[in-house]
Motif scaffolding. Structure first.
Motif, mmCIF file in Angstrom:
data_model
loop_
_atom_site.group_PDB
_atom_site.id
_atom_site.type_symbol
_atom_site.label_atom_id
_atom_site.label_comp_id
_atom_site.label_asym_id
_atom_site.label_seq_id
_atom_site.Cartn_x
_atom_site.Cartn_y
_atom_site.Cartn_z
ATOM 1 N N VAL A 31 -12.785 3.406 -6.090
ATOM 2 C CA VAL A 31 -11.656 4.276 -5.731
ATOM 3 C C VAL A 31 -10.324 3.649 -6.156
ATOM 4 O O VAL A 31 -9.505 4.285 -6.834
ATOM 5 C CB VAL A 31 -11.661 4.562 -4.216
ATOM 6 C CG1 VAL A 31 -10.330 5.178 -3.776
ATOM 7 C CG2 VAL A 31 -12.812 5.501 -3.867
ATOM 8 N N ARG A 32 -10.097 2.410 -5.782
ATOM 9 C CA ARG A 32 -8.824 1.773 -6.107
ATOM 10 C C ARG A 32 -8.646 1.631 -7.619
ATOM 11 O O ARG A 32 -7.568 1.918 -8.153
ATOM 12 C CB ARG A 32 -8.725 0.404 -5.422
ATOM 13 C CG ARG A 32 -7.472 -0.346 -5.787
ATOM 14 C CD ARG A 32 -7.274 -1.586 -4.936
ATOM 15 N NE ARG A 32 -6.191 -2.412 -5.437
ATOM 16 C CZ ARG A 32 -5.714 -3.486 -4.809
ATOM 17 N NH1 ARG A 32 -6.230 -3.849 -3.641
ATOM 18 N NH2 ARG A 32 -4.734 -4.192 -5.332
ATOM 19 N N SER A 33 -9.685 1.206 -8.319
ATOM 20 C CA SER A 33 -9.555 1.013 -9.772
ATOM 21 C C SER A 33 -9.325 2.337 -10.485
ATOM 22 O O SER A 33 -8.666 2.379 -11.532
ATOM 23 C CB SER A 33 -10.797 0.303 -10.328
ATOM 24 O OG SER A 33 -11.959 1.092 -10.140
ATOM 25 N N ASP A 34 -9.837 3.440 -9.936
ATOM 26 C CA ASP A 34 -9.613 4.743 -10.556
ATOM 27 C C ASP A 34 -8.139 5.123 -10.479
ATOM 28 O O ASP A 34 -7.575 5.668 -11.431
ATOM 29 C CB ASP A 34 -10.476 5.808 -9.869
ATOM 30 C CG ASP A 34 -10.630 7.065 -10.699
ATOM 31 O OD1 ASP A 34 -11.163 6.968 -11.821
ATOM 32 O OD2 ASP A 34 -10.217 8.140 -10.228
ATOM 33 N N VAL A 35 -7.494 4.809 -9.365
ATOM 34 C CA VAL A 35 -6.065 5.070 -9.220
ATOM 35 C C VAL A 35 -5.269 4.149 -10.137
ATOM 36 O O VAL A 35 -4.334 4.579 -10.837
ATOM 37 C CB VAL A 35 -5.633 4.889 -7.752
ATOM 38 C CG1 VAL A 35 -4.111 4.995 -7.618
ATOM 39 C CG2 VAL A 35 -6.317 5.932 -6.868
ATOM 40 N N GLU A 36 -5.639 2.886 -10.173
ATOM 41 C CA GLU A 36 -4.936 1.926 -11.034
ATOM 42 C C GLU A 36 -5.082 2.300 -12.512
ATOM 43 O O GLU A 36 -4.136 2.154 -13.302
ATOM 44 C CB GLU A 36 -5.481 0.523 -10.783
ATOM 45 C CG GLU A 36 -5.149 -0.018 -9.409
ATOM 46 C CD GLU A 36 -5.850 -1.334 -9.112
ATOM 47 O OE1 GLU A 36 -5.275 -2.141 -8.359
ATOM 48 O OE2 GLU A 36 -6.966 -1.553 -9.618
ATOM 49 N N ARG A 37 -6.246 2.777 -12.877
ATOM 50 C CA ARG A 37 -6.480 3.149 -14.275
ATOM 51 C C ARG A 37 -5.575 4.302 -14.701
ATOM 52 O O ARG A 37 -5.147 4.372 -15.853
ATOM 53 C CB ARG A 37 -7.949 3.527 -14.470
ATOM 54 C CG ARG A 37 -8.353 3.706 -15.920
ATOM 55 C CD ARG A 37 -9.833 4.040 -16.043
ATOM 56 N NE ARG A 37 -10.210 4.273 -17.427
ATOM 57 C CZ ARG A 37 -11.380 4.763 -17.823
ATOM 58 N NH1 ARG A 37 -12.310 5.054 -16.911
ATOM 59 N NH2 ARG A 37 -11.649 4.949 -19.088
ATOM 60 N N ALA A 38 -5.259 5.195 -13.772
ATOM 61 C CA ALA A 38 -4.332 6.279 -14.096
ATOM 62 C C ALA A 38 -2.950 5.724 -14.422
ATOM 63 O O ALA A 38 -2.312 6.149 -15.396
ATOM 64 C CB ALA A 38 -4.248 7.269 -12.939
ATOM 65 N N TYR A 39 -2.466 4.763 -13.631
ATOM 66 C CA TYR A 39 -1.165 4.170 -13.923
ATOM 67 C C TYR A 39 -1.174 3.482 -15.291
ATOM 68 O O TYR A 39 -0.174 3.512 -16.019
ATOM 69 C CB TYR A 39 -0.770 3.174 -12.827
ATOM 70 C CG TYR A 39 -0.188 3.841 -11.595
ATOM 71 C CD1 TYR A 39 1.020 4.534 -11.648
ATOM 72 C CD2 TYR A 39 -0.844 3.764 -10.371
ATOM 73 C CE1 TYR A 39 1.548 5.144 -10.530
ATOM 74 C CE2 TYR A 39 -0.321 4.369 -9.242
ATOM 75 C CZ TYR A 39 0.881 5.064 -9.319
ATOM 76 O OH TYR A 39 1.402 5.674 -8.203
ATOM 77 N N THR A 40 -2.291 2.876 -15.656
ATOM 78 C CA THR A 40 -2.397 2.265 -16.982
ATOM 79 C C THR A 40 -2.283 3.323 -18.074
ATOM 80 O O THR A 40 -1.605 3.115 -19.095
ATOM 81 C CB THR A 40 -3.730 1.514 -17.112
ATOM 82 O OG1 THR A 40 -3.797 0.477 -16.133
ATOM 83 C CG2 THR A 40 -3.884 0.902 -18.501
ATOM 84 N N ALA A 41 -2.935 4.467 -17.872
ATOM 85 C CA ALA A 41 -2.864 5.549 -18.848
ATOM 86 C C ALA A 41 -1.441 6.086 -18.974
ATOM 87 O O ALA A 41 -0.983 6.416 -20.079
ATOM 88 C CB ALA A 41 -3.822 6.681 -18.453
ATOM 89 N N PHE A 42 -0.716 6.184 -17.860
ATOM 90 C CA PHE A 42 0.669 6.655 -17.920
ATOM 91 C C PHE A 42 1.521 5.693 -18.743
ATOM 92 O O PHE A 42 2.342 6.106 -19.565
ATOM 93 C CB PHE A 42 1.262 6.767 -16.513
ATOM 94 C CG PHE A 42 0.536 7.716 -15.591
ATOM 95 C CD1 PHE A 42 -0.239 8.752 -16.088
ATOM 96 C CD2 PHE A 42 0.615 7.554 -14.216
ATOM 97 C CE1 PHE A 42 -0.916 9.617 -15.241
ATOM 98 C CE2 PHE A 42 -0.050 8.410 -13.356
ATOM 99 C CZ PHE A 42 -0.819 9.444 -13.867
ATOM 100 N N ALA A 43 1.324 4.402 -18.514
ATOM 101 C CA ALA A 43 2.101 3.406 -19.254
ATOM 102 C C ALA A 43 1.815 3.500 -20.755
ATOM 103 O O ALA A 43 2.737 3.438 -21.580
ATOM 104 C CB ALA A 43 1.785 2.006 -18.740
ATOM 105 N N LYS A 44 0.555 3.678 -21.124
ATOM 106 C CA LYS A 44 0.200 3.784 -22.542
ATOM 107 C C LYS A 44 0.775 5.049 -23.176
ATOM 108 O O LYS A 44 1.068 5.075 -24.370
ATOM 109 C CB LYS A 44 -1.321 3.753 -22.699
ATOM 110 C CG LYS A 44 -1.932 2.381 -22.441
ATOM 111 C CD LYS A 44 -3.438 2.392 -22.653
ATOM 112 C CE LYS A 44 -4.030 1.007 -22.443
ATOM 113 N NZ LYS A 44 -5.516 1.009 -22.607
#
Length: 294
Positions: free
Chosen positions: A173-186
């Motif tokens: 759950v937590r990594s799925d949320v964090e991965r979204a922030y990574t996608a936004f940054a990219k």
């Protein structure tokens, strides 16, 4: 994406996320369902005015009992006629092939209409959506009329039995949320908001506990537009107008293939609400007006 109009309440990469939240700082069970064009609109892909600097610290709710992630549903009813339009940019992790074959999970005309009507809004975006439409994600995320927030990476549910959505395991759950922030940054989104909307609107106390270290405020709603999978724009218009009251948070969708009436609904609802004296605000302003509420 939520096909059903109902709401049931009960208990109320890491580095990329840390950088995003640091930047922002520096400058029981609850389940819910959310469930024609303007004259001379601006270009759907061009923001009205890029944001050159980081926004001031976004308001957040204080943690809930036991330090759980706080959940925001609506603003104050006694501080004037304000309403927040929110749009979920839904796309699940496995829908890439459908987009490649021509299915439209974006809705640039809707964004153009919001700009033309000067309606501020908050867009809750999945990381997969940002990966698929990076130019549009960047355009939304750098336009001061909008704010971009987290809707998970995969749009897979965080709990079981969530309207048929696939699920992620508890330890993802937590990594799925964090991965979204990574996608936004990219995609080039410099300052995503520290707000989260759960996939399907489904969560429980374990999810709130798991996400607490991220420091986000979970954002739900009190008005279901019913635009998901709707084909009758007039019915959606009536549902929104009948549901809105001071402090309301309205949930709609920014997904052409699954919410084809939304742009028409916005063009009708916005002038009607303005006639009634409503002012449109982003979720951050609504949360700010609710300071001290949990």
């Amino acid at each position: 994406m939520i096909p059903l109009v109902r709401r049931i309440t009960g208990l109320a990469s890491t580095c990329a996320l840390s950088l995003a939240l640091a930047s922002l700082a520096a400058c029981g069970t609850t389940r819910a369902a959310h469930a024609g064009h303007p004259a001379s609109p601006t270009s759907p892909s061009a923001p009205a005015k890029p944001s050159a600097t980081a926004p001031s610290r976004p308001p957040r709710l204080t943690p809930g009992p036991g330090g759980l992630t706080p959940v925001f549903t609506n603003g104050p009813r006694d501080k004037g006629k304000i309403v927040a339009f929110t749009f979920d940019a839904d796309m699940t992790a496995d829908e890439g092939p459908r987009a490649a074959k021509g299915e439209h999970f974006d809705n640039p005309q809707l964004i153009a209409t919001l700009r033309a009507l000067k309606v501020p809004a908050t867009v809750f975006m999945t990381g997969k959506w940002a990966q698929t439409y990076p130019d549009e994600a960047r355009s939304i995320g750098t336009d001061p009329m909008f704010e971009l927030a987290n809707h998970s990476y995969s749009h897979y549910a965080f709990t079981g039995d969530c309207y048929g959505l696939p699920t992620v395991s508890k330890d993802q759950v937590r990594s799925d949320v964090e991965r979204a922030y990574t996608a936004f940054a990219k995609a080039g989104v410099p300052h995503p908001m520290p707000y989260l909307r759960f996939p399907g609107g489904c969560y429980d106390s374990e999810v709130l506990r798991t996400l607490a270290p991220l420091g986000v405020t979970a954002v739900q709603w009190d008005v279901v537009s019913g635009d998901a999978f709707a084909t009758d724009a007039d019915a959606v218009v009536r549902q929104v107008l009948d549901g809105v009251k001071p402090g309301s948070v309205v949930v709609m969708h920014c997904t052409r293939s699954a919410a084809p009436t939304t742009e028409r609904v916005v063009r009708t609802v916005v002038p009607e609400l303005r006639k009634k004296g409503y002012r449109f605000v982003k979720v951050s302003e609504m949360i700010g007006a609710s300071a001290g509420r949990s």
